[in-house]
Design a protein around this motif. Structure first.
Motif, PDB file in Angstrom:
ATOM      1  N   PRO A  28       5.548   4.858   5.354  1.00 26.96           N
ATOM      2  CA  PRO A  28       4.551   3.971   5.971  1.00 26.96           C
ATOM      3  C   PRO A  28       3.198   3.968   5.275  1.00 26.96           C
ATOM      4  CG  PRO A  28       5.780   5.125   7.662  1.00 26.96           C
ATOM      5  CD  PRO A  28       6.205   5.724   6.346  1.00 26.96           C
ATOM      6  N   ARG A  29       2.753   5.133   4.786  1.00 24.36           N
ATOM      7  CA  ARG A  29       1.424   5.226   4.170  1.00 24.36           C
ATOM      8  C   ARG A  29       1.512   5.481   2.666  1.00 24.36           C
ATOM      9  NH1 ARG A  29      -1.954   8.856   8.669  1.00 24.36           N
ATOM     10  NH2 ARG A  29      -1.491   7.490  10.455  1.00 24.36           N
ATOM     11  N   VAL A  76       0.040   0.504   4.975  1.00 22.95           N
ATOM     12  CA  VAL A  76      -0.916   0.448   3.864  1.00 22.95           C
ATOM     13  C   VAL A  76      -1.701  -0.858   3.920  1.00 22.95           C
ATOM     14  CG1 VAL A  76      -1.176   0.361   1.350  1.00 22.95           C
ATOM     15  CG2 VAL A  76       0.479   1.929   2.393  1.00 22.95           C
ATOM     16  N   THR A  77      -3.024  -0.744   3.925  1.00 25.47           N
ATOM     17  CA  THR A  77      -3.885  -1.934   3.990  1.00 25.47           C
ATOM     18  C   THR A  77      -4.813  -2.072   2.782  1.00 25.47           C
ATOM     19  OG1 THR A  77      -5.540  -0.701   5.273  1.00 25.47           O
ATOM     20  CG2 THR A  77      -3.868  -1.939   6.515  1.00 25.47           C
ATOM     21  N   ARG A  78      -5.052  -0.985   2.051  1.00 25.68           N
ATOM     22  CA  ARG A  78      -6.009  -1.030   0.940  1.00 25.68           C
ATOM     23  C   ARG A  78      -5.395  -1.570  -0.343  1.00 25.68           C
ATOM     24  NH1 ARG A  78      -7.104   4.030  -0.573  1.00 25.68           N
ATOM     25  NH2 ARG A  78      -8.849   3.328  -1.871  1.00 25.68           N
ATOM     26  N   PHE A  79      -4.071  -1.639  -0.419  1.00 23.94           N
ATOM     27  CA  PHE A  79      -3.401  -2.065  -1.642  1.00 23.94           C
ATOM     28  C   PHE A  79      -2.301  -3.065  -1.313  1.00 23.94           C
ATOM     29  CE2 PHE A  79      -5.032   2.200  -2.388  1.00 23.94           C
ATOM     30  CZ  PHE A  79      -5.755   2.016  -3.570  1.00 23.94           C
ATOM     31  N   PRO A 102       1.134   8.876  -1.859  1.00 19.52           N
ATOM     32  CA  PRO A 102       0.294   8.378  -0.770  1.00 19.52           C
ATOM     33  C   PRO A 102      -0.738   7.366  -1.274  1.00 19.52           C
ATOM     34  CG  PRO A 102       0.529  10.755  -0.629  1.00 19.52           C
ATOM     35  CD  PRO A 102       1.106  10.351  -1.945  1.00 19.52           C
ATOM     36  N   ALA A 103      -0.951   6.334  -0.497  1.00 16.94           N
ATOM     37  CA  ALA A 103      -1.938   5.324  -0.879  1.00 16.94           C
ATOM     38  C   ALA A 103      -3.326   5.930  -1.038  1.00 16.94           C
ATOM     39  CB  ALA A 103      -1.964   4.210   0.170  1.00 16.94           C
ATOM     40  N   ASP A 104      -3.612   6.997  -0.292  1.00 15.68           N
ATOM     41  CA  ASP A 104      -4.935   7.627  -0.363  1.00 15.68           C
ATOM     42  C   ASP A 104      -5.220   8.233  -1.725  1.00 15.68           C
ATOM     43  OD1 ASP A 104      -5.384   6.923   2.242  1.00 15.68           O
ATOM     44  OD2 ASP A 104      -5.214   8.947   3.072  1.00 15.68           O
ATOM     45  N   ASN A 105      -4.190   8.421  -2.555  1.00 12.27           N
ATOM     46  CA  ASN A 105      -4.389   9.010  -3.879  1.00 12.27           C
ATOM     47  C   ASN A 105      -4.654   7.972  -4.963  1.00 12.27           C
ATOM     48  OD1 ASN A 105      -2.299  11.019  -2.403  1.00 12.27           O
ATOM     49  ND2 ASN A 105      -3.626  12.164  -3.756  1.00 12.27           N
ATOM     50  N   LEU A 106      -4.584   6.706  -4.611  1.00 15.13           N
ATOM     51  CA  LEU A 106      -4.773   5.641  -5.591  1.00 15.13           C
ATOM     52  C   LEU A 106      -6.212   5.147  -5.604  1.00 15.13           C
ATOM     53  CD1 LEU A 106      -1.648   3.389  -4.867  1.00 15.13           C
ATOM     54  CD2 LEU A 106      -1.916   5.032  -6.720  1.00 15.13           C
ATOM     55  N   VAL A 107      -6.630   4.645  -6.772  1.00 14.78           N
ATOM     56  CA  VAL A 107      -7.898   3.925  -6.875  1.00 14.78           C
ATOM     57  C   VAL A 107      -7.625   2.559  -7.480  1.00 14.78           C
ATOM     58  CG1 VAL A 107      -9.298   6.010  -7.126  1.00 14.78           C
ATOM     59  CG2 VAL A 107      -8.447   4.843  -9.177  1.00 14.78           C
ATOM     60  N   HIS A 108      -8.451   1.595  -7.104  1.00 17.35           N
ATOM     61  CA  HIS A 108      -8.360   0.270  -7.694  1.00 17.35           C
ATOM     62  C   HIS A 108      -8.862   0.330  -9.133  1.00 17.35           C
ATOM     63  CE1 HIS A 108      -7.213  -2.049  -4.137  1.00 17.35           C
ATOM     64  NE2 HIS A 108      -7.985  -1.233  -3.449  1.00 17.35           N
ATOM     65  N   LEU A 109      -8.151  -0.315 -10.035  1.00 13.95           N
ATOM     66  CA  LEU A 109      -8.482  -0.304 -11.457  1.00 13.95           C
ATOM     67  C   LEU A 109      -9.063  -1.651 -11.850  1.00 13.95           C
ATOM     68  CD1 LEU A 109      -8.265   1.247 -14.175  1.00 13.95           C
ATOM     69  CD2 LEU A 109      -5.993   0.215 -14.454  1.00 13.95           C
ATOM     70  N   PRO A 273     -10.257   9.182   0.561  1.00 16.08           N
ATOM     71  CA  PRO A 273     -10.110   7.983  -0.279  1.00 16.08           C
ATOM     72  C   PRO A 273     -11.451   7.412  -0.711  1.00 16.08           C
ATOM     73  CG  PRO A 273      -8.637   7.868   1.614  1.00 16.08           C
ATOM     74  CD  PRO A 273      -9.531   9.048   1.847  1.00 16.08           C
ATOM     75  N   GLN A 274     -12.436   7.513   0.166  1.00 21.92           N
ATOM     76  CA  GLN A 274     -13.759   6.970  -0.148  1.00 21.92           C
ATOM     77  C   GLN A 274     -14.435   7.781  -1.257  1.00 21.92           C
ATOM     78  OE1 GLN A 274     -12.672   7.710   3.036  1.00 21.92           O
ATOM     79  NE2 GLN A 274     -12.178   5.570   3.537  1.00 21.92           N
TER      80      GLN A 274
END
Length: 325
Positions: A28-29, A76-79, A102-109, A273-274
């Motif tokens: 889910p996340r 997941v909502t940030r990606f 986990p989505a929390d480990n990603l950053v936007h590139l 994440p922030q």
């Protein structure tokens, strides 16, 4: 099916295998990323040789890569599918064509940063960010010591320190690496293959030593580093390239001038994440401004990960090395 590097027992690079595997569907996340470029780091060898123990064997390797989101979990909502992303932390598995994390480990590139640049810089660059901007917040004007200044982390530290107006003294193992460190922004270098590091630091600082020493080498440089820290200064021990520091007598900190020591990790700073995205944004801004140049010295096919690790461990590389799926 996809391809990955995995190992079933601890040991040298000969335990690495290039195998087929079935990637999991994201939870889910979680997010599944199609890796386009993969970063190579010393910490990968720690898991391989057993210094750090993976959750279970067989295990894949690697925590750093850049690519495109292929699938997202229900929460997941940030990606979204198709997003360009990079990551430097999370479960082992970046040494593969696909990775679920986990989505929390990603950053936007940003579009301005290529996949290869991101894979080469994200872990090392975030490490330099927390070392120079958070563990000991450099203001400019300080004279610091940074071991292995021509290596992956060191090459970015030289540039970032110069941008901050900091005089970085870098230790190196050869004249070639000394020249590279100076080119990247080191104020001075010490070739430990024939120079006494402590003596040179005393000469370069007029006897004052350094308010902070950054040591990613570990066992081989521990005592030297302590002798280069000014009274009430800080030794930042952030890596174990030569082996772990063990058997430390805290009394030595008093003897050498009421010193401080810390053993930081990226996860402790990029703990939300922030925070992670903010650190990455500062890193990407440094690259976009031209203050930080990403040098990719070596590119290996993913299947040749063992050869890449051997070259890195033998200190035959400078700058960054990446693997290409």
């Amino acid at each position: 099916m996809a391809k990955r590097i995995q190992f079933s027992q601890h040991g040298g690079s000969e335990v690495l295998e290039y195998r087929d595997y079935q990637p999991a569907a994201p939870g889910p996340r979680e997010v599944r990323v199609a890796n386009k470029a993969i970063g190579l780091n010393f910490i990968d060898t720690y898991y391989r040789n057993g210094l750090y123990v993976p959750p279970a064997l067989p295990s894949s390797l690697g925590t750093e890569a850049a690519g495109v989101v292929e699938a997202v979990g229900s929460e997941v909502t940030r990606f979204a599918v198709g997003d360009r992303v990079a990551y430097a932390t999370g479960p082992l598995g970046s040494y593969g064509e696909l990775h679920v994390l986990p989505a929390d480990n990603l950053v936007h590139l940003p579009d301005s940063i290529s996949f290869e640049e991101a894979a080469a810089v994200i872990l090392k660059g975030l490490t330099v960010q927390y070392l120079l901007r958070q563990t000991y917040e450099l203001k400019g004007g300080e004279t610091i010591l940074f071991h292995a200044a021509a290596g992956g982390v060191g090459s970015f530290a030289c540039q970032w320190a110069k941008a901050l107006g900091v005089k970085l003294i870098g230790t190196v193992s050869s004249a070639k690496k000394a020249a590279l460190a100076k080119e990247l922004g080191a104020w001075a270098t010490i070739d430990y293959s024939h120079e006494n590091v402590v003596q040179r630091v005393l000469e370069l600082t007029d006897g004052a030593k350094c308010p902070v020493v950054y040591d990613g080498v570990g066992k081989d440089t521990w005592e030297t580093s302590l002798d280069c820290v000014a009274p009430r200064g800080l030794l930042v021990s952030f890596g174990n390239a030569s082996g772990a520091v063990t058997g430390v007598n805290l009394g030595i900190l008093a003897q050498k001038g009421s010193l401080y020591v810390t053993r930081p990790t990226l996860a402790s700073y990029a703990n939300t994440p922030q925070n992670l995205q903010a650190m990455a944004d500062e890193l990407f801004a440094m690259i976009a401004s031209g203050k930080l140049q990403v040098e990719i010295s070596n590119r290996y096919a993913l299947k040749d990960a063992a050869a890449a690790q051997d070259a890195m461990s033998a200190r035959k590389t400078t700058g960054s090395t990446i693997l290409l799926p």
